[in-house]
Design a protein around this motif. Structure first.
Motif, PDB file in Angstrom:
ATOM      1  N   GLY A  22       9.411  -4.385  -1.952  1.00 17.09           N
ATOM      2  CA  GLY A  22       8.633  -3.368  -2.033  1.00 17.09           C
ATOM      3  C   GLY A  22       7.739  -2.920  -3.489  1.00 17.09           C
ATOM      4  O   GLY A  22       7.880  -4.038  -4.491  1.00 17.09           O
ATOM      5  N   GLU A  45      15.042  -8.299   0.649  1.00 12.13           N
ATOM      6  CA  GLU A  45      13.998  -8.196   1.097  1.00 12.13           C
ATOM      7  C   GLU A  45      14.475  -8.684   2.981  1.00 12.13           C
ATOM      8  O   GLU A  45      14.738  -9.554   3.629  1.00 12.13           O
ATOM      9  CB  GLU A  45      12.752  -8.529   1.172  1.00 12.13           C
ATOM     10  CG  GLU A  45      11.519  -7.833   2.269  1.00 12.13           C
ATOM     11  CD  GLU A  45      12.117  -5.819   2.066  1.00 12.13           C
ATOM     12  OE1 GLU A  45      12.218  -5.483   3.195  1.00 12.13           O
ATOM     13  OE2 GLU A  45      11.654  -6.188   1.258  1.00 12.13           O
ATOM     14  N   GLN A  47      13.138  -6.935   5.498  1.00  8.94           N
ATOM     15  CA  GLN A  47      12.503  -7.065   6.472  1.00  8.94           C
ATOM     16  C   GLN A  47      11.477  -8.526   6.443  1.00  8.94           C
ATOM     17  O   GLN A  47      12.059  -8.939   5.337  1.00  8.94           O
ATOM     18  CB  GLN A  47      10.783  -6.525   6.450  1.00  8.94           C
ATOM     19  CG  GLN A  47      11.127  -4.297   6.021  1.00  8.94           C
ATOM     20  CD  GLN A  47      10.441  -3.721   5.413  1.00  8.94           C
ATOM     21  OE1 GLN A  47       9.477  -3.262   6.852  1.00  8.94           O
ATOM     22  NE2 GLN A  47       9.475  -3.693   4.648  1.00  8.94           N
ATOM     23  N   GLY A  49       8.869  -9.464   5.459  1.00 12.56           N
ATOM     24  CA  GLY A  49       6.760  -9.091   4.167  1.00 12.56           C
ATOM     25  C   GLY A  49       7.316  -8.566   3.548  1.00 12.56           C
ATOM     26  O   GLY A  49       8.337  -7.535   3.528  1.00 12.56           O
ATOM     27  N   GLY A  51       6.229  -6.175   0.332  1.00 12.68           N
ATOM     28  CA  GLY A  51       6.001  -4.605   0.194  1.00 12.68           C
ATOM     29  C   GLY A  51       6.309  -3.851   0.853  1.00 12.68           C
ATOM     30  O   GLY A  51       5.726  -2.088   0.225  1.00 12.68           O
ATOM     31  N   TRP A  54       4.273  -0.274   2.712  1.00 11.35           N
ATOM     32  CA  TRP A  54       2.877  -1.214   2.893  1.00 11.35           C
ATOM     33  C   TRP A  54       2.809  -2.359   3.738  1.00 11.35           C
ATOM     34  O   TRP A  54       1.513  -2.693   4.151  1.00 11.35           O
ATOM     35  CB  TRP A  54       2.022  -1.253   1.525  1.00 11.35           C
ATOM     36  CG  TRP A  54       1.339  -0.387   0.477  1.00 11.35           C
ATOM     37  CD1 TRP A  54       2.815  -0.239  -0.339  1.00 11.35           C
ATOM     38  CD2 TRP A  54       0.780   0.653   1.456  1.00 11.35           C
ATOM     39  NE1 TRP A  54       1.723   1.471  -0.638  1.00 11.35           N
ATOM     40  CE2 TRP A  54       1.073   2.056   0.448  1.00 11.35           C
ATOM     41  CE3 TRP A  54      -0.048   1.263   1.909  1.00 11.35           C
ATOM     42  CZ2 TRP A  54       0.439   2.824   0.103  1.00 11.35           C
ATOM     43  CZ3 TRP A  54      -0.911   2.671   2.286  1.00 11.35           C
ATOM     44  CH2 TRP A  54      -0.448   3.008   1.105  1.00 11.35           C
ATOM     45  N   TRP A  55       4.246  -2.862   3.792  1.00 12.47           N
ATOM     46  CA  TRP A  55       4.343  -3.704   4.982  1.00 12.47           C
ATOM     47  C   TRP A  55       4.628  -3.020   6.343  1.00 12.47           C
ATOM     48  O   TRP A  55       4.196  -3.230   7.549  1.00 12.47           O
ATOM     49  CB  TRP A  55       5.566  -4.668   5.040  1.00 12.47           C
ATOM     50  CG  TRP A  55       6.043  -5.326   5.608  1.00 12.47           C
ATOM     51  CD1 TRP A  55       6.914  -4.922   7.061  1.00 12.47           C
ATOM     52  CD2 TRP A  55       5.154  -7.118   6.093  1.00 12.47           C
ATOM     53  NE1 TRP A  55       7.219  -6.775   7.370  1.00 12.47           N
ATOM     54  CE2 TRP A  55       6.044  -7.387   7.326  1.00 12.47           C
ATOM     55  CE3 TRP A  55       4.233  -7.632   5.741  1.00 12.47           C
ATOM     56  CZ2 TRP A  55       5.957  -8.334   7.854  1.00 12.47           C
ATOM     57  CZ3 TRP A  55       4.275  -8.931   6.724  1.00 12.47           C
ATOM     58  CH2 TRP A  55       5.055  -9.272   7.273  1.00 12.47           C
ATOM     59  N   ASN A  56       5.359  -1.829   6.625  1.00  8.53           N
ATOM     60  CA  ASN A  56       6.085  -1.011   7.199  1.00  8.53           C
ATOM     61  C   ASN A  56       4.872  -0.033   7.975  1.00  8.53           C
ATOM     62  O   ASN A  56       4.860  -0.343   9.208  1.00  8.53           O
ATOM     63  CB  ASN A  56       7.266   0.180   6.738  1.00  8.53           C
ATOM     64  CG  ASN A  56       8.273  -0.251   7.019  1.00  8.53           C
ATOM     65  OD1 ASN A  56       8.702  -1.037   7.447  1.00  8.53           O
ATOM     66  ND2 ASN A  56       9.063  -0.087   6.541  1.00  8.53           N
ATOM     67  N   ARG A  58       1.289   0.379   8.917  1.00  8.14           N
ATOM     68  CA  ARG A  58      -0.026  -0.230   9.669  1.00  8.14           C
ATOM     69  C   ARG A  58      -0.836   0.634  10.593  1.00  8.14           C
ATOM     70  O   ARG A  58      -1.978  -0.192  11.453  1.00  8.14           O
ATOM     71  CB  ARG A  58       0.348  -2.038  10.285  1.00  8.14           C
ATOM     72  CG  ARG A  58       1.517  -2.699   9.776  1.00  8.14           C
ATOM     73  CD  ARG A  58       1.359  -3.951  10.192  1.00  8.14           C
ATOM     74  NE  ARG A  58       2.750  -4.306   9.695  1.00  8.14           N
ATOM     75  CZ  ARG A  58       3.529  -5.802   9.766  1.00  8.14           C
ATOM     76  NH1 ARG A  58       2.554  -6.416  10.987  1.00  8.14           N
ATOM     77  NH2 ARG A  58       3.860  -5.981   9.311  1.00  8.14           N
ATOM     78  N   LYS A  89      -4.337  -2.262   4.390  1.00  7.48           N
ATOM     79  CA  LYS A  89      -3.827  -3.628   4.702  1.00  7.48           C
ATOM     80  C   LYS A  89      -4.267  -4.235   2.854  1.00  7.48           C
ATOM     81  O   LYS A  89      -4.010  -5.116   2.419  1.00  7.48           O
ATOM     82  CB  LYS A  89      -5.327  -4.130   5.400  1.00  7.48           C
ATOM     83  CG  LYS A  89      -5.740  -5.980   5.342  1.00  7.48           C
ATOM     84  CD  LYS A  89      -6.418  -5.925   6.341  1.00  7.48           C
ATOM     85  CE  LYS A  89      -6.893  -7.089   6.411  1.00  7.48           C
ATOM     86  NZ  LYS A  89      -8.012  -8.077   7.560  1.00  7.48           N
ATOM     87  N   TYR A  92      -1.184  -3.714   0.119  1.00 11.26           N
ATOM     88  CA  TYR A  92      -0.501  -5.128   1.143  1.00 11.26           C
ATOM     89  C   TYR A  92      -1.321  -6.819  -0.304  1.00 11.26           C
ATOM     90  O   TYR A  92      -0.544  -7.277  -0.680  1.00 11.26           O
ATOM     91  CB  TYR A  92      -0.598  -5.838   2.520  1.00 11.26           C
ATOM     92  CG  TYR A  92       0.496  -6.621   2.375  1.00 11.26           C
ATOM     93  CD1 TYR A  92       1.715  -6.869   2.226  1.00 11.26           C
ATOM     94  CD2 TYR A  92      -0.886  -8.423   3.026  1.00 11.26           C
ATOM     95  CE1 TYR A  92       1.651  -8.197   2.668  1.00 11.26           C
ATOM     96  CE2 TYR A  92      -0.064  -9.459   3.185  1.00 11.26           C
ATOM     97  CZ  TYR A  92       1.523  -9.531   2.998  1.00 11.26           C
ATOM     98  OH  TYR A  92       1.853 -10.459   3.120  1.00 11.26           O
ATOM     99  N   HIS A  96       0.937  -8.575  -3.051  1.00 12.75           N
ATOM    100  CA  HIS A  96       1.022  -9.970  -2.993  1.00 12.75           C
ATOM    101  C   HIS A  96       0.624 -10.811  -3.971  1.00 12.75           C
ATOM    102  O   HIS A  96       0.415 -12.257  -4.370  1.00 12.75           O
ATOM    103  CB  HIS A  96       0.243 -10.255  -1.271  1.00 12.75           C
ATOM    104  CG  HIS A  96       0.598 -11.757  -0.878  1.00 12.75           C
ATOM    105  ND1 HIS A  96       0.137 -13.156  -1.574  1.00 12.75           N
ATOM    106  CD2 HIS A  96       1.399 -12.089  -0.174  1.00 12.75           C
ATOM    107  CE1 HIS A  96       0.660 -13.901  -1.022  1.00 12.75           C
ATOM    108  NE2 HIS A  96       1.537 -13.978   0.300  1.00 12.75           N
TER     109      HIS A  96
END
Length: 510
Positions: A22, A45, A47, A49, A51, A54-56, A58, A89, A92, A96
């Motif tokens: 994250g 990580e 998860q 993805g 973030g 900011w991945w969780n 949404r 979005k 994230y 990235h």
């Protein structure tokens, strides 16, 4: 993101491993490269993805609550966001991009849990157990940085004591576990919660042309104070016109960050007890928020949404359009207890007075579990076989010197550790402050001058006592990870510069 998945052999060695990809983990990796030229590290990580938060998150409407110059890294200050605050979005995509620019995507292993950490005193290394869907491996590391954060366990405890949940045929999901496959269009939606997530979610549910629900009902337990969005109207147009030009150069980005930082820090004095005019400014601010309720909230909801406590006892919400939503004929608000579930509805009320709320989808904006132990998902065994959770239990709860390190756990550092949260500014500044201080400590180990660094027990206990004493009569505590960090050169907090490293750290030679 196939380049984020590497296979590791047993007992693979890295000088540094980072747990979590994250904001904190990415910042740590970038600073390892920038300050030491170190790329021999691995980020694990859990998860699928990068973030973290900011991945969780949404859910519709998710966004930062701090302006983008403060919610971006000081060493990567040029995000191109569509407005003053980044959407989920955009955050994230920004994270990235930072990973891509710094070449750390291939140093991240996704869908991987670190389940155990054991200190090997003979080798002065940590042994980490790494678990993926296919296998379990071991990794050795000189240094471990925990960047797991505090938002890993959504709070769904309120459901446990409610009768009839097994009979409910609707869908239930938490805002931190959003399932985009769930159909919301034309449904009766109930939202439980009154915090920032709920305030962002509810307006988007009603305003979105894609969702178009039949109805939205919000159930709250206790209202928050809500302040008008300062970045709206003419100021928002000015921001969108001028800020891209201002931050297009590094000096402009630094100046924007500095000015906003100072403004947010000044807000802290509204609640800081030693400040002589605190009460006067606090009362003036509360009158302003009460006036905002009178202007924006329909008469039927005013008493429900007027807090019965002084401003500052809970986090103040920056209104993302929530109050305007209250006038929508499809919306209804209840301040009531959830009594039981039925097949197609929630039953609210106490005693014989009941209200039925027909619900197809129940959305929980109930925050995170305060009872889940910090780092409880990882078994950490330090020097002399000491278990981290046991030593915390023996001392009365999670603690760490400056929120960063524990005695008897050499070369282990926490970001966003115990007693390190901030309530009045951007979390990014506090994270960078922690990372900067950790990098100062890592230098001797990475450069081979010493084998390990460990905080002294007296220093850790004394720091914890100071925090507890400061907490007795306060809501907000001036903790170890203050926001006093402005740029990548490391302008540290009001506390860190006055803490000589040699006074709190003991070193182990090779």
């Amino acid at each position: 993101m196939e380049d984020c998945n590497n296979s590791l052999p047993n007992d693979h060695y890295y000088p540094v491993i980072i747990i979590g990809a994250g904001i904190s983990g990415i910042a740590s990796a970038c600073q390892l490269q920038r300050k030491f030229g170190c790329n021999q590290f691995m980020i694990f990580e859990s998860q699928d993805g990068i973030g973290g938060t900011w991945w969780n998150h949404r859910y519709p409407g998710v966004a930062t609550d701090s302006p983008s110059p403060l919610y971006s890294y000081s060493f990567a200050p040029l995000p191109s966001f569509a407005g003053p605050r980044a959407t989920g979005k955009e955050m994230y995509q920004y994270l990235h991009t930072v990973c891509t620019q710094h070449g750390i995507l291939n140093r991240i292993q996704l869908s991987t849990d670190v389940t155990d950490l054991i200190w090997d005193d003979s080798e002065k290394q940590w042994i980490a157990s790494i678990v993926t869907a296919k296998k379990r491996t071991r990794v050795r590391a000189k240094i471990v940085i925990s960047a797991v954060g505090k938002f890993g366990s959504p709070d769904i405890s309120m459901l446990q004591s409610i009768l009839g949940i097994d009979t409910f045929r609707g869908r239930i999901m938490h805002t931190a576990q959003w399932d985009s496959s769930v159909t919301l269009r034309g449904k009766d939606i109930t939202v439980i919660g009154a915090g920032c997530s709920a305030a962002q979610l509810v307006p988007k549910l009603l305003a979105s042309s894609e969702i178009q629900p039949r109805s939205v009902t919000q159930i709250i337990r206790s209202p928050h104070w809500v302040t008008p969005d300062p970045y709206s109207g003419e100021l928002r147009r000015f921001w969108n016109l001028c800020m891209p030009v201002i931050v297009s150069c590094r000096l402009g980005a630094w100046m924007a960050r500095s000015v906003l930082f100072i403004l947010y820090e000044l807000f802290y004095f509204l609640f800081y007890r030693p400040f002589s005019n605190r009460s006067q400014f606090q009362k003036r601010f509360q009158r302003r928020l009460t006036s905002y309720i009178d202007r924006k909230v329909p008469e039927e909801y005013k008493s429900m949404l007027t807090p019965r406590y002084t401003v500052g006892c809970k986090r103040v919400i920056l209104d993302p359009g929530w109050y305007d939503t209250l006038k929508d004929p499809r919306f209804s608000l209840h301040v009531s207890r959830l009594k039981r579930f039925e097949e197609n509805c929630l039953v609210l009320g106490t005693g014989k007075k009941e209200t039925k709320v027909f619900t197809d989808v129940l959305l929980l904006a109930t925050g995170y579990s305060p009872t889940s132990n910090f780092l409880s998902s990882i078994s950490m065994t330090g020097r002399d076989g000491i278990d981290l959770q046991k030593i915390w239990n023996a001392r009365g709860g999670p603690q760490a010197y400056l929120g960063l390190a524990m005695d008897q756990f050499p070369n282990l550092f926490f970001i966003s550790g115990p007693n390190s949260s901030v309530s009045h500014g951007s979390v990014m500044a506090g994270i960078e402050n922690s990372v900067c201080y950790i990098m100062q400590l890592l230098g001797p180990v990475l450069e081979g001058q010493v084998a390990s660094l460990e905080v002294k027990k007296d220093a850790c206990c004394t720091w914890t006592q100071k925090v507890q004493l400061a907490s007795k009569d306060s809501i907000w505590v001036k903790g170890g990870c203050s926001n006093w960090y402005i740029d990548g050169r490391g302008w540290n907090s009001m506390i860190y510069p006055y803490v000589p490293i040699h006074c709190c750290i003991q070193r182990s030679q090779f």
